[in-house]
Design a protein around this motif. Structure first.
Motif, mmCIF file in Angstrom:
data_model
loop_
_atom_site.group_PDB
_atom_site.id
_atom_site.type_symbol
_atom_site.label_atom_id
_atom_site.label_comp_id
_atom_site.label_asym_id
_atom_site.label_seq_id
_atom_site.Cartn_x
_atom_site.Cartn_y
_atom_site.Cartn_z
ATOM 1 N N UNK A 180 11.576 -6.179 10.252
ATOM 2 C CA UNK A 180 11.657 -7.073 9.090
ATOM 3 C C UNK A 180 12.500 -6.489 7.961
ATOM 4 N N UNK A 181 12.456 -5.163 7.766
ATOM 5 C CA UNK A 181 13.109 -4.588 6.591
ATOM 6 C C UNK A 181 14.203 -3.574 6.912
ATOM 7 N N UNK A 182 14.519 -3.412 8.186
ATOM 8 C CA UNK A 182 15.686 -2.632 8.563
ATOM 9 C C UNK A 182 15.577 -1.140 8.339
ATOM 10 N N UNK A 183 14.373 -0.613 8.163
ATOM 11 C CA UNK A 183 14.180 0.828 7.999
ATOM 12 C C UNK A 183 12.766 1.204 8.404
ATOM 13 N N UNK A 184 12.571 2.477 8.711
ATOM 14 C CA UNK A 184 11.239 2.955 9.055
ATOM 15 C C UNK A 184 10.377 3.064 7.796
ATOM 16 N N UNK A 185 9.071 3.162 7.983
ATOM 17 C CA UNK A 185 8.183 3.357 6.828
ATOM 18 C C UNK A 185 8.521 4.671 6.121
ATOM 19 N N UNK A 186 8.907 5.679 6.880
ATOM 20 C CA UNK A 186 9.249 6.981 6.287
ATOM 21 C C UNK A 186 10.488 6.867 5.403
ATOM 22 N N UNK A 187 11.521 6.163 5.900
ATOM 23 C CA UNK A 187 12.747 5.975 5.118
ATOM 24 C C UNK A 187 12.460 5.130 3.881
ATOM 25 N N UNK A 188 11.651 4.084 4.047
ATOM 26 C CA UNK A 188 11.311 3.204 2.927
ATOM 27 C C UNK A 188 10.597 3.987 1.828
ATOM 28 N N UNK A 189 9.650 4.818 2.224
ATOM 29 C CA UNK A 189 8.907 5.610 1.259
ATOM 30 C C UNK A 189 9.820 6.610 0.555
ATOM 31 N N UNK A 190 10.697 7.273 1.312
ATOM 32 C CA UNK A 190 11.624 8.229 0.702
ATOM 33 C C UNK A 190 12.549 7.538 -0.297
ATOM 34 N N UNK A 191 13.035 6.356 0.071
ATOM 35 C CA UNK A 191 13.945 5.633 -0.821
ATOM 36 C C UNK A 191 13.255 5.261 -2.126
ATOM 37 N N UNK A 192 11.995 4.829 -2.060
ATOM 38 C CA UNK A 192 11.260 4.498 -3.280
ATOM 39 C C UNK A 192 10.997 5.747 -4.119
ATOM 40 N N UNK A 193 10.670 6.848 -3.467
ATOM 41 C CA UNK A 193 10.436 8.087 -4.207
ATOM 42 C C UNK A 193 11.704 8.537 -4.929
ATOM 43 N N UNK A 194 12.840 8.453 -4.239
ATOM 44 C CA UNK A 194 14.106 8.851 -4.866
ATOM 45 C C UNK A 194 14.418 7.935 -6.032
ATOM 46 N N UNK B 88 0.817 -1.209 0.000
ATOM 47 C CA UNK B 88 0.000 0.000 0.000
ATOM 48 C C UNK B 88 0.855 1.265 0.000
ATOM 49 N N UNK B 89 1.971 1.236 0.728
ATOM 50 C CA UNK B 89 2.853 2.399 0.743
ATOM 51 C C UNK B 89 3.392 2.708 -0.649
ATOM 52 N N UNK B 90 3.854 1.684 -1.350
ATOM 53 C CA UNK B 90 4.430 1.900 -2.675
ATOM 54 C C UNK B 90 3.346 2.251 -3.688
ATOM 55 N N UNK B 91 2.194 1.591 -3.616
ATOM 56 C CA UNK B 91 1.111 1.857 -4.563
ATOM 57 C C UNK B 91 0.575 3.276 -4.428
ATOM 58 N N UNK B 92 0.686 3.847 -3.217
ATOM 59 C CA UNK B 92 0.176 5.195 -2.962
ATOM 60 C C UNK B 92 1.322 6.156 -2.635
ATOM 61 N N UNK B 93 2.423 5.991 -3.340
ATOM 62 C CA UNK B 93 3.621 6.764 -3.071
ATOM 63 C C UNK B 93 3.383 8.278 -3.110
ATOM 64 N N UNK B 94 2.597 8.738 -4.064
ATOM 65 C CA UNK B 94 2.376 10.180 -4.210
ATOM 66 C C UNK B 94 1.524 10.744 -3.078
#
Length: 258
Positions: A195-209, A163-169
Motif C-alpha cells: 500500500x505504501x511502497x516501503x517497509x515498516x522499518x523504512x517508514x519508521x526511519x523516514x519519520x524519525x529523520x 501506532x508506528x508513528x505515535x510510538x516512534x521513540x
C-alpha cells in the motif's frame, strides 16, 4: 528569475491552456514548516532531493518520477543536502483535470518514471513547439492518472501505521503490532509495503529523520535529538540522516538558509 514566496527561484515558466508550468530551485537543507498551496499540482524532481510529510503520509521524491500535490493540503517539506530542482504543472482546483491530483492514485515506480519522463521530455523541446508538446503531455498524464484505480488500505493497516508513528521513540515489533491490529506479522509487513511502497522499518526511519531535522532546525543538540526520536544513539541517527538526506546533521545545519 523571480522569487516564489521567498523560498524558491523560478528558472523557467510557461502558461498554456489554463495550466502554469514552472521550473523551480530550492536551497540546500531548506526546511519549510507546515504550509499549503491553493493549486493542484503534478511535479517531477529534476535534480537533488526533497521529502514531504502530511500527517502520517510521507514521501521522498525519486528523480524523474511523477508525484502529485493536493490543493489546500497541509504538509511540511525538507530539501536534501543538494537542494532541489523541480518541474511543476499547476492547475486551479476547479479545473476538471485537477481531480488527478485532488484524489491521486498510488503510482508504482515504473509508471511514475514513465509519466515523469514524458513531461520532462516535452518541457525540454525547442520553444517553437514546446507549448503544444507540454500541453499534450500534461493532458495525457492527467487523463492517465484520472483513469487509474484508487485502492484504499483496510482500517487495520491504517491503525498499524498510526501506532508506528505515535510510538516512534519505542515502536512495537511486527509481532506486537500484528496482535494489536489482528493481523499476522508477515501479512502485515506485505500489506504495508504493497500500500505504501516501503517497509515498516523504512517508514519508521523516514519519520524519525523528518522529526530529527525539525529539531535540528530549532537548534536542539544532537544527542538529545537522537534520544527524542528513538535512535539507539547519535551515531545511529547520523547514519540514518546521511542515508535519507545525503549529508550528516551537522553539515545540514551549516547548509540551511538563515
Amino acid at each position: 528569475m523571480s522569487l516564489v514566496r521567498g523560498y524558491a527561484v523560478i528558472d523557467d515558466e510557461l502558461r498554456i491552456d489554463g495550466m502554469r508550468v514552472i521550473e523551480v530551485r530550492h536551497a540546500p537543507a531548506l526546511v519549510l514548516p507546515t504550509h499549503a498551496h491553493d493549486t493542484a499540482k503534478i511535479g517531477v524532481l529534476l535534480a537533488g532531493g526533497g521529502s514531504e510529510r502530511a500527517g502520517l503520509e510521507l514521501e521522498s521524491h525519486t528523480p524523474l518520477a511523477l508525484f502529485t500535490r493536493r490543493p489546500y493540503r497541509s504538509h511540511e517539506t525538507q530539501y536534501h543536502a543538494q537542494g532541489a530542482r523541480l518541474l511543476f504543472v499547476q492547475l486551479d482546483p476547479d479545473d476538471r483535470r485537477a481531480r488527478a491530483a485532488i484524489d491521486p492514485p498510488r503510482l508504482g515506480l515504473a509508471t511514475a518514471l514513465e509519466l515523469g519522463r514524458l513531461l520532462v521530455r516535452a518541457f525540454g523541446e525547442p520553444r517553437s513547439c514546446r507549448a503544444r508538446l507540454v500541453r499534450d503531455a500534461a493532458n495525457t498524464i492527467l487523463r492517465t492518472l484520472d483513469e487509474m484505480p484508487r485502492p484504499r488500505p483496510p482500517a487495520w493497516l491504517e491503525e498499524a501505521r498510526e501506532l508506528l508513528v505515535a510510538n516512534m521513540a519505542r515502536p512495537p515489533t511486527l509481532s506486537e503490532l500484528g496482535r494489536v491490529v489482528g493481523a499476522h506479522p508477515v501479512h502485515l509487513a506485505q500489506s504495508f509495503r504493497a500500500h505504501w511502497g516501503m517497509t515498516t522499518r523504512h517508514y519508521l526511519r523516514a519519520h524519525r529523520v523528518f522529526r530529527a531535522l525539525e529539531l535540528i532546525d530549532r537548534g536542539v543538540g544532537l544527542a538529545e535529538m537522537a534520544a527524542a526520536v528513538g535512535f539507539a544513539d547519535q551515531s545511529h541517527m547520523t547514519r540514518a540522516i546521511r542515508l535519507e538526506r545525503g549529508a550528516p546533521p551537522g553539515a545540514l545545519r551549516r547548509q540551511a538558509p538563515t
